[in-house]
Design a protein around this motif. Structure first.
Motif, PDB file in Angstrom:
ATOM      1  N   GLU A 101      -5.898   0.917  -7.349  1.00  0.00           N
ATOM      2  CA  GLU A 101      -7.138   0.739  -6.583  1.00  0.00           C
ATOM      3  C   GLU A 101      -7.629  -0.702  -6.691  1.00  0.00           C
ATOM      4  O   GLU A 101      -8.092  -1.285  -5.713  1.00  0.00           O
ATOM      5  N   ARG A 102      -7.550  -1.273  -7.879  1.00  0.00           N
ATOM      6  CA  ARG A 102      -7.957  -2.668  -8.065  1.00  0.00           C
ATOM      7  C   ARG A 102      -7.115  -3.588  -7.183  1.00  0.00           C
ATOM      8  O   ARG A 102      -7.641  -4.479  -6.512  1.00  0.00           O
ATOM      9  N   VAL A 103      -5.823  -3.347  -7.144  1.00  0.00           N
ATOM     10  CA  VAL A 103      -4.926  -4.174  -6.329  1.00  0.00           C
ATOM     11  C   VAL A 103      -5.229  -3.980  -4.845  1.00  0.00           C
ATOM     12  O   VAL A 103      -5.264  -4.960  -4.083  1.00  0.00           O
ATOM     13  N   ARG A 104      -5.465  -2.749  -4.425  1.00  0.00           N
ATOM     14  CA  ARG A 104      -5.790  -2.508  -3.010  1.00  0.00           C
ATOM     15  C   ARG A 104      -7.076  -3.250  -2.619  1.00  0.00           C
ATOM     16  O   ARG A 104      -7.145  -3.841  -1.543  1.00  0.00           O
ATOM     17  N   THR A 105      -8.077  -3.223  -3.489  1.00  0.00           N
ATOM     18  CA  THR A 105      -9.337  -3.913  -3.212  1.00  0.00           C
ATOM     19  C   THR A 105      -9.109  -5.422  -3.131  1.00  0.00           C
ATOM     20  O   THR A 105      -9.628  -6.093  -2.225  1.00  0.00           O
ATOM     21  N   GLU A 106      -8.342  -5.949  -4.068  1.00  0.00           N
ATOM     22  CA  GLU A 106      -8.010  -7.372  -4.066  1.00  0.00           C
ATOM     23  C   GLU A 106      -7.270  -7.751  -2.783  1.00  0.00           C
ATOM     24  O   GLU A 106      -7.580  -8.766  -2.142  1.00  0.00           O
ATOM     25  N   ARG A 163       0.833  -1.215   0.000  1.00  0.00           N
ATOM     26  CA  ARG A 163       0.000   0.000   0.000  1.00  0.00           C
ATOM     27  C   ARG A 163       0.864   1.260   0.000  1.00  0.00           C
ATOM     28  O   ARG A 163       0.571   2.220  -0.710  1.00  0.00           O
ATOM     29  N   ALA A 164       1.919   1.271   0.810  1.00  0.00           N
ATOM     30  CA  ALA A 164       2.816   2.430   0.860  1.00  0.00           C
ATOM     31  C   ALA A 164       3.529   2.608  -0.482  1.00  0.00           C
ATOM     32  O   ALA A 164       3.681   3.743  -0.965  1.00  0.00           O
ATOM     33  N   HIS A 165       3.934   1.507  -1.081  1.00  0.00           N
ATOM     34  CA  HIS A 165       4.609   1.572  -2.383  1.00  0.00           C
ATOM     35  C   HIS A 165       3.676   2.170  -3.437  1.00  0.00           C
ATOM     36  O   HIS A 165       4.084   3.050  -4.204  1.00  0.00           O
ATOM     37  N   LEU A 166       2.440   1.721  -3.487  1.00  0.00           N
ATOM     38  CA  LEU A 166       1.494   2.255  -4.461  1.00  0.00           C
ATOM     39  C   LEU A 166       1.258   3.743  -4.212  1.00  0.00           C
ATOM     40  O   LEU A 166       1.193   4.531  -5.163  1.00  0.00           O
TER      41      LEU A 166
END
Length: 134
Positions: free
Chosen positions: A81-86, A55-58
């Motif tokens: 956002e898609r990756v965070r949701t996943e 999350r920090a990297h994104l």
């Protein structure tokens, strides 16, 4: 779980040419390798650390894109956002005891996504930043 061949191993081929992104990517690869090799008892805690790092990297990438006016910011951020949701979904399932799903995510999904994302969106972002003098 026995020691496995790492899904990814850091080397210069994983660099995109931006110090911030490359530093974060190196840490991502190292944390992922530790996560994959972790015994079941340690996996949930290490997954939490990996998720926080990701999350920090994104967020770091998004800050760079805004700072340098990256034209495809919305597209790149949407993928984040898609990756965070996943990631949130995997964390919920892991908290409910689904260790196998989380291990599969770490060993199969994340490495493939990381390489594809690095080669496309991150490489384009780093190239844009270089063109802007960053």
């Amino acid at each position: 779980m026995t020691m496995t061949e790492p899904a990814l191993a850091w080397d210069s081929s994983l660099e995109v040419g931006n110090a911030v992104i490359d530093r974060d990517h190196k840490e991502t690869v190292e944390l992922l390798a530790a996560l994959i090799d972790a015994p079941d008892t340690d996996f949930p805690t290490l997954f939490t650390g990996f998720a926080a790092h990701l999350r920090a990297h994104l967020a770091n990438e998004e800050a760079l894109m805004r700072e340098y006016g990256f034209p495809a910011y919305a597209i790149h951020r949407h993928e984040h956002e898609r990756v965070r949701t996943e990631l949130e979904g995997i964390e919920r399932r892991l908290a409910a005891g689904n260790l196998m799903l989380a291990r599969g995510y770490a060993t199969e999904i994340v490495p493939d996504w990381f390489l594809a994302h690095k080669d496309t969106m991150d490489a384009a972002t780093a190239a844009w930043i270089r063109q802007q003098g960053g």
